[in-house]
Design a protein around this motif. Structure first.
Motif, mmCIF file in Angstrom:
data_model
loop_
_atom_site.group_PDB
_atom_site.id
_atom_site.type_symbol
_atom_site.label_atom_id
_atom_site.label_comp_id
_atom_site.label_asym_id
_atom_site.label_seq_id
_atom_site.Cartn_x
_atom_site.Cartn_y
_atom_site.Cartn_z
ATOM 1 N N ARG A 193 0.849 -1.182 0.000
ATOM 2 C CA ARG A 193 0.000 0.000 0.000
ATOM 3 C C ARG A 193 0.895 1.246 0.000
ATOM 4 O O ARG A 193 1.889 1.289 0.718
ATOM 5 N N GLY A 194 0.559 2.247 -0.800
ATOM 6 C CA GLY A 194 1.318 3.487 -0.764
ATOM 7 C C GLY A 194 1.576 4.042 -2.152
ATOM 8 O O GLY A 194 0.866 3.716 -3.111
ATOM 9 N N GLU A 195 2.577 4.900 -2.238
ATOM 10 C CA GLU A 195 2.900 5.541 -3.512
ATOM 11 C C GLU A 195 4.391 5.397 -3.786
ATOM 12 O O GLU A 195 5.162 5.090 -2.880
ATOM 13 N N LEU A 196 4.784 5.608 -5.030
ATOM 14 C CA LEU A 196 6.193 5.631 -5.417
ATOM 15 C C LEU A 196 6.464 6.963 -6.112
ATOM 16 O O LEU A 196 5.566 7.516 -6.759
ATOM 17 N N PRO A 197 7.683 7.493 -5.983
ATOM 18 C CA PRO A 197 7.996 8.738 -6.684
ATOM 19 C C PRO A 197 7.923 8.553 -8.207
ATOM 20 O O PRO A 197 8.404 7.546 -8.738
ATOM 21 N N PRO A 211 11.141 7.798 -10.897
ATOM 22 C CA PRO A 211 11.285 6.792 -11.943
ATOM 23 C C PRO A 211 10.051 5.898 -12.147
ATOM 24 O O PRO A 211 9.937 5.282 -13.194
ATOM 25 N N ALA A 212 9.143 5.841 -11.150
ATOM 26 C CA ALA A 212 7.985 4.959 -11.324
ATOM 27 C C ALA A 212 6.980 5.589 -12.289
ATOM 28 O O ALA A 212 7.049 6.789 -12.572
ATOM 29 N N ASN A 213 6.063 4.781 -12.804
ATOM 30 C CA ASN A 213 4.938 5.259 -13.591
ATOM 31 C C ASN A 213 3.667 5.105 -12.766
ATOM 32 O O ASN A 213 3.551 4.192 -11.949
ATOM 33 N N VAL A 234 9.547 -0.368 -13.547
ATOM 34 C CA VAL A 234 10.031 -1.465 -14.387
ATOM 35 C C VAL A 234 11.498 -1.239 -14.716
ATOM 36 O O VAL A 234 11.859 -0.195 -15.273
ATOM 37 N N ASP A 235 12.371 -2.201 -14.349
ATOM 38 C CA ASP A 235 13.802 -2.132 -14.671
ATOM 39 C C ASP A 235 14.207 -3.380 -15.439
ATOM 40 O O ASP A 235 13.992 -4.490 -14.943
ATOM 41 N N SER A 285 10.340 -4.021 -10.628
ATOM 42 C CA SER A 285 11.190 -4.005 -9.438
ATOM 43 C C SER A 285 10.434 -3.518 -8.200
ATOM 44 O O SER A 285 10.726 -3.912 -7.089
ATOM 45 N N ASP A 286 9.426 -2.655 -8.418
ATOM 46 C CA ASP A 286 8.645 -2.221 -7.257
ATOM 47 C C ASP A 286 7.226 -1.869 -7.704
ATOM 48 O O ASP A 286 6.997 -1.477 -8.844
#
Lengths: 417, 157
Positions: free
Chosen positions: B22-26, B29-31, B50-51, B56-57
């Protein structure tokens, strides 16, 4: 006089026996139908009247000179007269049948509004409107450059009438619900009409929720257009309509063109038929009109004053029960003033989604609606994506309200974090 | 008649009560991808990093009913650290799982063609969502996160 001192004027046990579907069980439980604001169940009187029409005298109307067509036509005409009587309309010719209230409001938007509104004109709507009293105006606004203005609701879920004179300045129409299908709020139509007329605006009332549950007198309301729908007032789906003052209907261009709405057609053009047939193109829902007429007879047999008094008691009982049992864990979107609210109760548990609640309720045979109730602008104002809504009618009693509360206890336990 | 326990399996309720990832990613680099179910107002916000062809996360935000929230939580656990190719197979398998019942009802197939999609894919906990197909109105709740993921992978790669 407190509410508990008042006796319910309805013999609900007897009324329940008039509704065959209520014998049914769901998941092995008694059917507790609390979704009448969505669509009501039908009494045997309505089912039988439609069945009899189909078995004994069905034929197309207005056309035949043979006996059964005359009988069919007479029944269809009688349905108009019954609606006129129910609404205290001056003339049955002012009752136009449509397939539902959505079509009735569209009729006004496509005929009266397109003939009378120009670019830059304004229409005032309210934040508590159903999509059927919003989208036809959005379509018109986009097509004709009409401005839509929104009368807000107050923190206790009423119309903020202080704002009305300012919003009505230069407006041509106020379109407002007689009773909110989400909040249960009953709006003061005579007062709203007075303010609107003083500002030179006509008034359209979406009475889909009002006509089934309150005594409605279109002359006392003073409004110009009043829409209704059959399936919410014990009648079948497929029929509804619009009352409007005769001079307005006379001046309005026709809506749908076709058979029966004409008095003459030539290669050059056509002459519209007299009211209300001018607005009833093609073969109409004939048997449904008979069903609607039977529903009105049934409702008048009970008495709309008694229906209102019964639902007032039931709303009070249910609101008290919900607040006592769940306290602050349950938000009720509506006020507790029984004089100005009907038995439509929308609510939400803090941490349980409306759909999950209604799914668990179904397991106990309790039918409620979950969702946005075709009032997404109102949902945005309330700040929720959806609510659960229980709505009551003549065949509901305190035992049904108790079943709702018990099922909600189960739902709350089921989803406890 | 299907019972409510078919729908709300314990593992589903567990994911609903304690959603994973649960949460957010910056961004970047994330979409960020949003999925919306206009019928019930459910909303899934998917953050995907995606890497080198691998997710990846992943993080999930938004709100909705227990089925949509549990399904997105289970989806996030299932895809985190997995190669995109494998995830696409998983999406196909999951959607097959959700539609077997429907296509049988509509008489389009006996479900055997969809069974091919399921061949060799380990659904694990996701199988708990199979009960949803007995409640046709709720299928959209279960597939919301997966449709959003598919759209996200299409746009990200």
């Amino acid at each position: 006089m407190s509410v508990t001192d008042v006796r319910d004027p309805l013999d609900v046990d007897r009324i329940k026996a008039d509704f065959p579907i209520l014998i049914r069980q769901v998941h092995g439980k008694r059917l507790v139908y609390l979704d009448s604001a969505n669509s009501s169940q039908k009494p045997l009187a309505v089912i039988d009247a439609m069945d009899r029409h189909l078995r004994e005298y069905y034929a197309n109307i207005h056309r035949g000179v043979y006996t059964i067509s005359e009988e069919s036509t007479a029944a269809y005409l009688a349905a108009h007269q019954k609606v006129a009587r129910l609404l205290n309309a001056p003339s049955w010719r002012e009752i136009v049948f449509t397939k539902n209230i959505t079509e009735a409001i569209n009729l006004v938007a496509y005929t009266w509004a397109r003939a009378n509104l120009r670019e830059g004109d304004a229409i005032v709507l309210t934040e508590m409107e159903h999509h059927s009293n919003i989208v036809p105006w959005h379509i018109l606004a986009a097509e004709r450059g009409i401005e839509l203005r929104w009368l807000p609701i107050t923190s206790d879920y009423r119309l903020d009438t202080d704002e009305l004179p300012r919003l009505l300045d230069g407006a041509k129409l106020l379109a407002v619900a007689g009773m909110s299908n989400v909040l249960g709020t009953i709006n003061d139509i005579p007062a709203l009409t007075e303010v609107a007329h003083a500002a030179g605006a006509l008034v359209l009332v979406d009475a889909a929720q009002a006509v089934p549950h309150l005594p409605v007198d279109v002359q006392a309301w003073g409004a110009d257009f009043v829409g209704f729908t059959g399936h919410k007032m014990l009648g079948p789906s497929g029929i509804g309509g619009m009352w409007a003052r005769e001079e307005l209907l006379d001046a309005m261009p026709p809506f749908l063109g076709g058979g029966e709405m004409i008095s003459d057609v030539s290669f050059e053009g056509f002459t519209p038929n007299e009211l209300p047939w001018k607005f009833e193109a093609g073969t109409m829902p004939i048997v449904e009109a008979t069903g609607l007429g039977a529903a009105i007879d049934y409702l008048e047999g009970i008495g709309l004053d008694a229906v209102r008094a019964h639902e007032r008691l039931l709303a009070g009982y249910t609101l008290r029960a919900l607040r006592e049992r769940f306290g602050d864990r349950l938000t009720i979107y509506g006020h507790d003033d029984l004089d100005t609210r009907g038995a439509v109760i929308s609510f939400l548990f803090e941490n349980i989604h409306a759909h999950d609640v209604s799914q668990v309720l179904d397991e106990d045979g309790v039918c409620v609606r979950a969702g946005h109730h075709c009032a997404k602008p109102l949902m945005r104002v309330l700040g929720v994506p959806a609510t659960t809504r229980a709505s009551f009618y003549v065949y509901n009693d305190e035992a049904d309200a108790d079943a709702l509360v018990d099922a909600l206890v189960t739902a709350e336990k089921f989803f406890a974090v | 008649m299907p019972g409510i326990e078919d729908l709300y399996r314990e593992i589903i309720l567990d994911h609903y009560r304690a959603p994973r990832n649960r949460g957010e990613l910056p961004v970047p680099p994330a979409n960020k991808f949003e999925g919306f179910n206009p019928l019930c107002g459910d909303e899934v916000v998917l953050y995907l990093e995606v890497d080198d062809g691998t997710v990846s996360d992943v993080k999930i935000a938004g709100q909705g009913c227990s089925i949509s929230q549990a399904s997105s939580s289970m989806m996030s656990s299932a895809v985190k650290g997995k190669p995109v190719d494998e995830i696409r197979r998983l999406i196909r398998a999951f959607k097959a799982l959700m539609s077997i019942h429907e296509s049988k009802l509509e008489g389009e197939s006996d479900g055997s063609d969809l069974a091919d999609e399921l061949e060799g894919v380990r659904l694990g906990d996701l199988e708990a969502l199979q009960g949803v197909v007995k409640f046709p109105v709720r299928i959209k709740c279960a597939t919301l996160a997966w449709n959003t993921l598919q759209q996200g992978l299409d746009e990200a790669s």
